[in-house]
Design a protein around this motif. Structure first.
Motif, PDB file in Angstrom:
ATOM      1  N   ILE A 500     -35.212  30.373  18.755  1.00 15.10           N
ATOM      2  CA  ILE A 500     -35.139  29.390  17.673  1.00 15.10           C
ATOM      3  C   ILE A 500     -33.900  29.633  16.820  1.00 15.10           C
ATOM      4  O   ILE A 500     -33.133  28.697  16.506  1.00 15.10           O
ATOM      5  N   LEU A 501     -33.668  30.885  16.439  1.00 18.27           N
ATOM      6  CA  LEU A 501     -32.507  31.198  15.602  1.00 18.27           C
ATOM      7  C   LEU A 501     -31.202  30.913  16.338  1.00 18.27           C
ATOM      8  O   LEU A 501     -30.235  30.424  15.733  1.00 18.27           O
ATOM      9  N   LYS A 502     -31.157  31.202  17.633  1.00 21.02           N
ATOM     10  CA  LYS A 502     -29.944  30.942  18.412  1.00 21.02           C
ATOM     11  C   LYS A 502     -29.659  29.451  18.477  1.00 21.02           C
ATOM     12  O   LYS A 502     -28.521  29.003  18.270  1.00 21.02           O
ATOM     13  N   MET A 503     -30.685  28.646  18.741  1.00 23.36           N
ATOM     14  CA  MET A 503     -30.492  27.203  18.839  1.00 23.36           C
ATOM     15  C   MET A 503     -30.089  26.608  17.495  1.00 23.36           C
ATOM     16  O   MET A 503     -29.261  25.705  17.421  1.00 23.36           O
ATOM     17  N   LEU A 504     -30.679  27.124  16.421  1.00 24.93           N
ATOM     18  CA  LEU A 504     -30.313  26.618  15.102  1.00 24.93           C
ATOM     19  C   LEU A 504     -28.872  26.975  14.747  1.00 24.93           C
ATOM     20  O   LEU A 504     -28.152  26.164  14.148  1.00 24.93           O
ATOM     21  N   SER A 505     -28.448  28.170  15.126  1.00 23.94           N
ATOM     22  CA  SER A 505     -27.073  28.591  14.800  1.00 23.94           C
ATOM     23  C   SER A 505     -26.050  27.836  15.638  1.00 23.94           C
ATOM     24  O   SER A 505     -24.928  27.608  15.196  1.00 23.94           O
ATOM     25  N   GLU A 506     -26.440  27.425  16.861  1.00 26.76           N
ATOM     26  CA  GLU A 506     -25.500  26.732  17.739  1.00 26.76           C
ATOM     27  C   GLU A 506     -25.547  25.220  17.577  1.00 26.76           C
ATOM     28  O   GLU A 506     -24.704  24.520  18.137  1.00 26.76           O
ATOM     29  N   ALA A 507     -26.536  24.716  16.819  1.00 24.32           N
ATOM     30  CA  ALA A 507     -26.652  23.259  16.644  1.00 24.32           C
ATOM     31  C   ALA A 507     -25.468  22.751  15.834  1.00 24.32           C
ATOM     32  O   ALA A 507     -25.177  23.226  14.751  1.00 24.32           O
ATOM     33  N   GLY A 508     -24.737  21.794  16.366  1.00 28.46           N
ATOM     34  CA  GLY A 508     -23.586  21.238  15.661  1.00 28.46           C
ATOM     35  C   GLY A 508     -23.883  19.840  15.153  1.00 28.46           C
ATOM     36  O   GLY A 508     -24.671  19.088  15.718  1.00 28.46           O
ATOM     37  N   GLY A 509     -23.235  19.451  14.037  1.00 27.01           N
ATOM     38  CA  GLY A 509     -23.435  18.109  13.492  1.00 27.01           C
ATOM     39  C   GLY A 509     -24.831  17.926  12.932  1.00 27.01           C
ATOM     40  O   GLY A 509     -25.397  18.821  12.299  1.00 27.01           O
ATOM     41  N   ASP A 510     -25.393  16.742  13.182  1.00 25.06           N
ATOM     42  CA  ASP A 510     -26.721  16.408  12.680  1.00 25.06           C
ATOM     43  C   ASP A 510     -27.770  17.054  13.577  1.00 25.06           C
ATOM     44  O   ASP A 510     -27.903  16.708  14.754  1.00 25.06           O
ATOM     45  N   ILE A 511     -28.521  17.962  13.012  1.00 24.79           N
ATOM     46  CA  ILE A 511     -29.524  18.688  13.802  1.00 24.79           C
ATOM     47  C   ILE A 511     -30.627  17.759  14.287  1.00 24.79           C
ATOM     48  O   ILE A 511     -31.250  18.003  15.313  1.00 24.79           O
ATOM     49  N   LEU A 512     -30.847  16.651  13.557  1.00 24.37           N
ATOM     50  CA  LEU A 512     -31.921  15.730  13.938  1.00 24.37           C
ATOM     51  C   LEU A 512     -31.571  14.918  15.184  1.00 24.37           C
ATOM     52  O   LEU A 512     -32.430  14.265  15.767  1.00 24.37           O
ATOM     53  N   GLU A 513     -30.294  14.926  15.583  1.00 24.33           N
ATOM     54  CA  GLU A 513     -29.889  14.202  16.781  1.00 24.33           C
ATOM     55  C   GLU A 513     -30.100  15.038  18.040  1.00 24.33           C
ATOM     56  O   GLU A 513     -29.958  14.537  19.148  1.00 24.33           O
ATOM     57  N   ASP A 514     -30.416  16.300  17.855  1.00 25.50           N
ATOM     58  CA  ASP A 514     -30.615  17.193  19.007  1.00 25.50           C
ATOM     59  C   ASP A 514     -32.087  17.165  19.423  1.00 25.50           C
ATOM     60  O   ASP A 514     -32.910  17.937  18.946  1.00 25.50           O
ATOM     61  N   GLU A 515     -32.399  16.221  20.315  1.00 25.16           N
ATOM     62  CA  GLU A 515     -33.781  16.036  20.762  1.00 25.16           C
ATOM     63  C   GLU A 515     -34.313  17.286  21.460  1.00 25.16           C
ATOM     64  O   GLU A 515     -35.463  17.686  21.274  1.00 25.16           O
ATOM     65  N   GLU A 516     -33.433  17.903  22.279  1.00 21.68           N
ATOM     66  CA  GLU A 516     -33.853  19.099  23.015  1.00 21.68           C
ATOM     67  C   GLU A 516     -34.235  20.224  22.054  1.00 21.68           C
ATOM     68  O   GLU A 516     -35.230  20.919  22.260  1.00 21.68           O
ATOM     69  N   LEU A 517     -33.444  20.376  20.985  1.00 23.21           N
ATOM     70  CA  LEU A 517     -33.729  21.423  20.001  1.00 23.21           C
ATOM     71  C   LEU A 517     -35.079  21.183  19.332  1.00 23.21           C
ATOM     72  O   LEU A 517     -35.896  22.110  19.203  1.00 23.21           O
ATOM     73  N   ILE A 518     -35.332  19.941  18.917  1.00 24.95           N
ATOM     74  CA  ILE A 518     -36.589  19.629  18.233  1.00 24.95           C
ATOM     75  C   ILE A 518     -37.780  19.860  19.161  1.00 24.95           C
ATOM     76  O   ILE A 518     -38.792  20.441  18.759  1.00 24.95           O
ATOM     77  N   ASN A 519     -37.639  19.399  20.425  1.00 26.29           N
ATOM     78  CA  ASN A 519     -38.738  19.597  21.388  1.00 26.29           C
ATOM     79  C   ASN A 519     -38.988  21.080  21.634  1.00 26.29           C
ATOM     80  O   ASN A 519     -40.140  21.519  21.729  1.00 26.29           O
ATOM     81  N   THR A 520     -37.888  21.836  21.727  1.00 28.14           N
ATOM     82  CA  THR A 520     -38.038  23.281  21.936  1.00 28.14           C
ATOM     83  C   THR A 520     -38.724  23.929  20.741  1.00 28.14           C
ATOM     84  O   THR A 520     -39.594  24.792  20.891  1.00 28.14           O
ATOM     85  N   LEU A 521     -38.327  23.515  19.541  1.00 28.75           N
ATOM     86  CA  LEU A 521     -38.942  24.065  18.329  1.00 28.75           C
ATOM     87  C   LEU A 521     -40.430  23.740  18.279  1.00 28.75           C
ATOM     88  O   LEU A 521     -41.251  24.592  17.933  1.00 28.75           O
ATOM     89  N   SER A 522     -40.758  22.486  18.620  1.00 33.64           N
ATOM     90  CA  SER A 522     -42.169  22.083  18.597  1.00 33.64           C
ATOM     91  C   SER A 522     -42.974  22.887  19.616  1.00 33.64           C
ATOM     92  O   SER A 522     -44.055  23.398  19.307  1.00 33.64           O
ATOM     93  N   ALA A 523     -42.423  22.981  20.844  1.00 33.04           N
ATOM     94  CA  ALA A 523     -43.121  23.745  21.878  1.00 33.04           C
ATOM     95  C   ALA A 523     -43.228  25.220  21.493  1.00 33.04           C
ATOM     96  O   ALA A 523     -44.264  25.860  21.706  1.00 33.04           O
ATOM     97  N   SER A 524     -42.148  25.744  20.891  1.00 32.26           N
ATOM     98  CA  SER A 524     -42.159  27.147  20.476  1.00 32.26           C
ATOM     99  C   SER A 524     -43.189  27.385  19.383  1.00 32.26           C
ATOM    100  O   SER A 524     -43.876  28.417  19.359  1.00 32.26           O
ATOM    101  N   LYS A 525     -43.297  26.420  18.474  1.00 35.33           N
ATOM    102  CA  LYS A 525     -44.266  26.553  17.387  1.00 35.33           C
ATOM    103  C   LYS A 525     -45.691  26.575  17.943  1.00 35.33           C
ATOM    104  O   LYS A 525     -46.532  27.390  17.523  1.00 35.33           O
TER     105      LYS A 525
END
Length: 582
Positions: A500-525
């Motif tokens: 989670i921390l790695k994906m958040l640190s590497e997310a560029g621009g608008d984090i809400l546009e990164d669908e993969e990141l959000i799905n990963t966060l939800s699944a991780s949660k």
């Protein structure tokens, strides 16, 4: 559409008429082409003449007969008296040649003129070659007269065709004008239609864009809710971790100094000496020198990851703190470890830890151990050398000192007389079963001495496991299962947090546009929550099992006491030797 079809039909009709008109024009041109070569030759000959040539003719007082004949014919065509005197006078006209070149053939060459001049041109001696023998200039004029006659006769045949062509062209021009008007009208309608279509497309595009933006905003809102929900539960834990890390950062210098000293010098001592070094010497010294360090410093906690410790325990390393410290020194030291292991605790653990890496187990007494070690060094296999005495074969010194050098682009090391390519994955472990070996100082500088001599607490824990396994096998199996499960859960939690921390640190621009990141966060949660619930249940079950296990504590305590009493008999009398193979 009806107007477009009508214009298209009219355009096709006019195209056919244009083709028919072109046929008429081609037919007329074909007839004219018969006279054009002679006409072109005559005009070329005229262009070649100059005033000097004309003066040559004019200079004749009595011209040669053929020259006079030609000049008479020229005068006829110029509608002047056909006499030499008139011709001579006309030759003095400065524009004589230009008038011949620009002669109006279509107006002057009528039937009467052709019939009149034919009286001269029909004579056999009216031949350019014959005339040329008397005068070159007269030859050019002769050619011109003959070309005019030919053109006049051809033009007579072409005239009806020209008239027909003219009429066809006039009709075609009118129809073209009508077609152009219809096409202009159609174009105006088409332009208007395209303008309306463009506006329609813009409106549809705007609608689709708004719908897309609306869907995107709804998706972002959903992602934001999932992001907040996914990270919300981590906030308190991460806040606590951040506070701890800030405090540990200020104490890092002292903790690193103690860890380096512990790793370098503490391995050979037992628990009591290690505690004494830490609490009575190193920590007070740092405090005196005003070097910040943790008050409750723990070597194992500082250098070992809890998930790694759990894995070591599963692989056979005893769970007491002393054994954990030993595990850290074996795996974290820059020098290869030499384990004092009379009860084979380290031997058993290393075998389990490296069994998936094709561990090579050898003794220095084996005749082929050097060849086996060379193969392991080359292919990156770990090596365990057992039953090492108080001296180590000098052939291993380059490996112990890690005397690695570059040769031909590869890392190499000398083993005896052989140069062996050194693989980065190679590891070396040494163990001795001597209970109190004495090693020379130079050996201690080449290896990390680690004292694995069993401790009372460690022995009690192992005896307790054996006792419970015999008396309550179901409880011991459940406890081992929970240990393995909890270790896996905690390791997975750590991996999820790191991810989670790695994906958040590497997310560029608008984090809400990164669908993969959000799905990963939800699944991780979801996974994190499930693991958290499972961990709580497992820890409760483990606590219940441990309570039950503790009822058997007196037996391992007595067993441990008995073991160490027997082991210490050699301090009274060397003849008392006792070994317990684990």
């Amino acid at each position: 559409d009806e107007q477009q079809r009508s214009v298209k039909a009219e355009s096709e009709k006019i195209g056919k008429e244009e083709a028919e008109t072109q046929i008429i024009a081609d037919d007329a041109q074909k007839d004219l082409d018969e006279a054009l070569p002679a006409l072109a030759s005559a005009e070329e000959a005229l262009n070649a003449l100059n005033k000097k040539d004309l003066s040559e003719i004019k200079a004749y007082a009595k011209p040669p007969p053929l020259v006079e004949l030609v000049m008479e014919a020229v005068m006829v065509l110029r509608k002047k008296p056909a006499t030499w005197d008139e011709a001579k006078k006309d030759l003095g006209n400065a524009s004589f040649l230009s008038e011949l070149i620009s002669y109006d053939k279509d107006s002057n060459l009528n039937d009467a003129m052709i019939a009149k001049v034919s009286k001269w041109t029909n004579k056999p001696e009216f031949d350019p070659d014959l005339v040329g023998k008397q005068s070159g200039a007269a030859k050019s004029l002769c050619m011109w007269v003959r070309a005019m006659v030919v053109y006049g006769r051809v033009s007579k045949n072409v005239a009806p065709k020209k008239a027909k062509l003219k009429q066809a062209m006039e009709t075609l021009s009118k129809k073209r004008a009508q077609l152009k008007a219809a096409q202009d009208e159609l174009q105006a309608v088409t332009d208007k239609m395209l303008s309306l279509k463009h506006k329609y497309d813009e409106s549809v595009g705007l609608k689709e864009r708004l719908v897309s933006e609306s869907a995107e905003l709804e998706a972002k809102l959903d992602r934001a809710q999932r992001l907040v929900g996914g990270l919300g539960g981590e906030r308190s834990r991460w806040d606590s971790s951040a506070t701890d890390l800030e405090a540990k950062t200020t104490q890092l210098v002292g903790d690193c100094a103690i860890s380096a000293a512990f790793l370098s010098y503490g391995g050979a001592f037992n628990t009591e000496y290690r505690v004494d070094l830490l609490s009575a010497t190193w920590l007070p010294t740092l405090k005196k020198l005003e070097v910040p360090a943790s008050e409750s410093y723990s070597f194992a906690d500082f250098l070992a990851d809890p998930s790694d410790v759990r894995t070591w325990n599963i692989q056979g390393l005893p769970t007491d703190g002393f054994s954990t410290e030993n595990g850290v020194m074996v795996t974290r030291g820059r020098r290869w470890p030499l384990c004092v292991d009379p009860q084979f605790q380290a031997n058993k653990w290393i075998r389990n830890m490296e069994k998936d890496h094709n561990l090579g187990v050898y003794k220095l007494s084996q005749s082929d151990f050097v060849r086996n070690v060379e193969a392991c060094v080359q292919y990156g296999r770990p090596v365990l050398l057992e039953n090492v005495g108080e001296t180590i074969d000098s052939i291993l010194e380059p490996l112990l000192t890690k005397s690695i050098y570059k040769s031909g682009g590869s890392n190499c090391v000398n083993i005896g007389d052989s140069v062996v390519e050194y693989h980065d994955d190679f590891k070396l472990y040494l163990t001795t079963k001597l209970p109190s070996p004495h090693y020379a100082p130079e050996v201690s500088t080449k290896v990390v001495l680690v004292n694995f001599t069993i401790t009372p607490v460690g022995l009690q824990d192992q005896l307790l496991g054996i006792t419970v396994e015999v008396e309550r096998n179901d409880l011991e199996q459940e406890r081992q299962r929970l240990v393995i499960q909890n270790a896996g859960f905690k390791k997975q939690l750590a991996e999820i947090e790191d991810k989670i921390l790695k994906m958040l640190s590497e997310a560029g621009g608008d984090i809400l546009e990164d669908e993969e990141l959000i799905n990963t966060l939800s699944a991780s949660k979801v996974t994190s929550n499930e693991i958290g619930v499972a961990l709580e249940a497992a820890e409760k079950t483990e606590a219940t099992i441990n309570d039950t296990r503790m009822r058997y504590t007196p037996y391992p305590e007595r067993g441990s006491l008995l073991f160490f009493c027997i082991a210490d008999l050699r301090n009274i009398e060397p003849m008392y030797q006792y070994s317990l193979d684990w």
